[in-house]
Scaffold this motif. Structure first.
Motif, mmCIF file in Angstrom:
data_model
loop_
_atom_site.group_PDB
_atom_site.id
_atom_site.type_symbol
_atom_site.label_atom_id
_atom_site.label_comp_id
_atom_site.label_asym_id
_atom_site.label_seq_id
_atom_site.Cartn_x
_atom_site.Cartn_y
_atom_site.Cartn_z
ATOM 1 N N ILE A 151 -18.228 4.516 8.682
ATOM 2 C CA ILE A 151 -17.025 4.358 7.874
ATOM 3 C C ILE A 151 -17.038 5.337 6.706
ATOM 4 N N ASP A 152 -18.214 5.543 6.101
ATOM 5 C CA ASP A 152 -18.339 6.532 5.026
ATOM 6 C C ASP A 152 -17.941 7.918 5.504
ATOM 7 N N ASN A 153 -18.262 8.226 6.756
ATOM 8 C CA ASN A 153 -17.992 9.557 7.288
ATOM 9 C C ASN A 153 -16.663 9.649 8.028
ATOM 10 N N ASN A 154 -15.814 8.636 7.829
ATOM 11 C CA ASN A 154 -14.497 8.622 8.466
ATOM 12 C C ASN A 154 -14.521 8.707 9.985
ATOM 13 N N MET A 155 -15.595 8.180 10.574
ATOM 14 C CA MET A 155 -15.602 8.147 12.039
ATOM 15 C C MET A 155 -15.011 6.825 12.528
ATOM 16 N N LEU A 156 -14.993 5.848 11.638
ATOM 17 C CA LEU A 156 -14.312 4.575 11.877
ATOM 18 C C LEU A 156 -13.633 4.222 10.561
ATOM 19 N N SER A 157 -12.681 3.296 10.604
ATOM 20 C CA SER A 157 -12.120 2.871 9.326
ATOM 21 C C SER A 157 -11.774 1.394 9.384
ATOM 22 N N MET A 158 -11.309 0.859 8.265
ATOM 23 C CA MET A 158 -10.867 -0.518 8.225
ATOM 24 C C MET A 158 -9.342 -0.501 8.203
ATOM 25 N N THR A 159 -8.717 -1.245 9.102
ATOM 26 C CA THR A 159 -7.260 -1.283 9.143
ATOM 27 C C THR A 159 -6.796 -2.720 8.979
ATOM 28 N N LYS A 160 -5.675 -2.862 8.246
ATOM 29 C CA LYS A 160 -5.146 -4.189 7.996
ATOM 30 C C LYS A 160 -4.345 -4.659 9.201
ATOM 31 N N CYS A 161 -4.619 -5.878 9.647
ATOM 32 C CA CYS A 161 -3.890 -6.434 10.784
ATOM 33 C C CYS A 161 -2.477 -6.784 10.329
ATOM 34 N N SER A 162 -1.487 -6.402 11.134
ATOM 35 C CA SER A 162 -0.099 -6.636 10.707
ATOM 36 C C SER A 162 0.287 -8.102 10.822
ATOM 37 N N LYS A 163 -0.535 -8.904 11.515
ATOM 38 C CA LYS A 163 -0.218 -10.320 11.661
ATOM 39 C C LYS A 163 -0.912 -11.192 10.616
ATOM 40 N N CYS A 164 -2.238 -11.100 10.543
ATOM 41 C CA CYS A 164 -2.956 -12.013 9.645
ATOM 42 C C CYS A 164 -3.294 -11.373 8.307
ATOM 43 N N GLY A 165 -3.186 -10.067 8.205
ATOM 44 C CA GLY A 165 -3.463 -9.409 6.927
ATOM 45 C C GLY A 165 -4.940 -9.170 6.655
ATOM 46 N N GLY A 166 -5.802 -9.530 7.600
ATOM 47 C CA GLY A 166 -7.232 -9.278 7.423
ATOM 48 C C GLY A 166 -7.559 -7.831 7.756
ATOM 49 N N HIS A 167 -8.692 -7.361 7.250
ATOM 50 C CA HIS A 167 -9.103 -5.992 7.536
ATOM 51 C C HIS A 167 -10.120 -5.971 8.664
ATOM 52 N N PHE A 168 -9.888 -5.090 9.629
ATOM 53 C CA PHE A 168 -10.770 -5.025 10.799
ATOM 54 C C PHE A 168 -11.222 -3.599 11.054
ATOM 55 N N VAL A 169 -12.422 -3.478 11.600
ATOM 56 C CA VAL A 169 -12.953 -2.172 11.976
ATOM 57 C C VAL A 169 -12.066 -1.589 13.075
ATOM 58 N N SER A 170 -11.690 -0.331 12.916
ATOM 59 C CA SER A 170 -10.797 0.281 13.900
ATOM 60 C C SER A 170 -11.099 1.766 14.017
ATOM 61 N N GLU A 171 -10.379 2.427 14.910
ATOM 62 C CA GLU A 171 -10.485 3.878 15.022
ATOM 63 C C GLU A 171 -10.138 4.497 13.674
ATOM 64 N N ALA A 172 -10.605 5.733 13.470
ATOM 65 C CA ALA A 172 -10.443 6.358 12.158
ATOM 66 C C ALA A 172 -8.975 6.471 11.734
ATOM 67 N N TYR A 173 -8.101 6.807 12.669
ATOM 68 C CA TYR A 173 -6.710 7.006 12.250
ATOM 69 C C TYR A 173 -5.790 6.037 12.960
ATOM 70 N N GLU A 174 -6.096 4.783 12.847
ATOM 71 C CA GLU A 174 -5.295 3.736 13.477
ATOM 72 C C GLU A 174 -3.966 3.619 12.731
ATOM 73 N N ASN A 175 -2.895 3.391 13.494
ATOM 74 C CA ASN A 175 -1.590 3.203 12.856
ATOM 75 C C ASN A 175 -1.481 1.758 12.360
ATOM 76 N N SER A 176 -1.471 1.591 11.046
ATOM 77 C CA SER A 176 -1.580 0.236 10.510
ATOM 78 C C SER A 176 -0.293 -0.563 10.707
ATOM 79 N N ARG A 177 0.816 0.123 10.979
ATOM 80 C CA ARG A 177 2.062 -0.624 11.121
ATOM 81 C C ARG A 177 2.068 -1.516 12.367
ATOM 82 N N HIS A 178 1.424 -1.029 13.427
ATOM 83 C CA HIS A 178 1.443 -1.802 14.663
ATOM 84 C C HIS A 178 0.091 -2.403 15.008
ATOM 85 N N PHE A 179 -0.844 -2.289 14.081
ATOM 86 C CA PHE A 179 -2.201 -2.744 14.389
ATOM 87 C C PHE A 179 -2.301 -4.269 14.386
ATOM 88 N N GLU A 180 -2.829 -4.829 15.466
ATOM 89 C CA GLU A 180 -3.082 -6.265 15.514
ATOM 90 C C GLU A 180 -4.548 -6.488 15.870
#
Lengths: 178, 108
Positions: A127-156
């Motif tokens: 995550i420090d090296n931007n190989m993964l990131s934390m993205t906010k779930c559009s449904k529950c609002g929690g943060h989850f490990v995801s691909e580095a450039y996940e589109n947060s608008r549609h992320f569930e």
């Protein structure tokens, strides 16, 4: 290290011992302490009572994106980020504390821990090296490990929208849906 | 329950809370901040209280600890009241843990 400080040395040893007790691989110790390989090896045998596992560390980011590991990794990473936000800890100390808290929380849920401390450490590096990131779930609002450039608008997240085959496995201690 | 009893119960809850918080803070501050969900400033204050001060602060008609979960999502997950795809207790609890661990904004 310009001057050899005994105090610093004892701190390093203490840190290495805690990491070994948590089950960290030798590579983690080499990277997080200034102790020599030989000393770490001796320390490892003394604390763990056996030789350290050989071979390379698990390297891929993929593992963190599969369903169950993702949930474990997200719980750990949220805890880790909480600790680093509220207090000024060294990264490795925060990782150890977050890992202990993660184990506690997992045990409270009656699930087997999937994440090893070595994986947790790798996750923080990814995550420090931007190989993964934390993205906010559009449904529950929690943060989850995801691909580095996940589109947060549609992320569930995997808990709001589990994949089709998720939770069907019969392995004891796994995450179940029903 | 009479009013007198209510006040005694509140005082006892406050006392238990403050003593527990103090123990946690003195043992390991960063971890305590996570468990208690409070800011570092409040933690420093509580950590430095003397027993006499704790007694004095605890005797009030208000509870000193506040509800941590103030959002429907987490509350639904914890009580399992939501109509969700997932209805396994352990899994919803895990989901709630993830959400709560992500809430540090209030403590800043």
């Amino acid at each position: 290290m310009a001057t050899k400080s005994v105090l610093n040395d004892s701190k390093q040893v203490e840190r290495a011992v805690s990491l070994i007790r948590l089950g960290a691989r030798l590579q983690v110790l080499e990277s997080e302490t200034d102790l020599s390989y030989e000393r770490l090896l001796r320390l490892y045998k003394e604390v763990a009572g056996r030789s350290p596992s050989k071979g390379q560390l698990p390297f891929s980011t993929e593992w963190f994106l599969t369903w169950q590991p993702n949930i474990h990794a997200s719980l750990f990473q949220n805890t880790y980020e909480y600790l680093t936000k509220v207090s000024a800890l060294d990264d490795i100390d925060a990782i150890m504390k977050a890992y202990r808290l993660y184990m506690e929380q997992i045990a409270a849920c009656g699930v087997e821990p999937l994440l090893s401390v070595t994986r947790a450490w790798r996750l923080v590096k990814f995550i420090d090296n931007n190989m993964l990131s934390m993205t906010k779930c559009s449904k529950c609002g929690g943060h989850f490990v995801s691909e580095a450039y996940e589109n947060s608008r549609h992320f569930e997240c995997g808990l709001c929208t589990p994949p089709a085959r998720a939770g069907k496995g019969s392995t004891a201690g796994g995450i179940l849906l029903h | 329950m009479t009013n007198e009893q209510l006040l005694t119960e509140i005082r006892e809850a406050n006392m238990t809370y403050l003593m527990l918080a103090q123990n946690l803070i003195r043992q390991d501050k960063p971890e305590a901040l996570f468990r208690l969900g409070m800011s570092e400033d409040s933690a420093n204050l509580i950590g430095a209280l003397s027993p006499a001060q704790i007694m004095k602060i605890a005797s009030a008609n208000m509870l000193l600890c506040r509800f941590r979960v103030d959002d429907d999502m987490v509350w639904n997950l914890l009580t399992n009241h939501s109509v969700n795809k997932v209805d396994n207790d352990a899994t919803t609890k895990l989901h709630a843990s993830i959400l709560m661990a992500g809430r540090y904004a209030e403590t800043m």
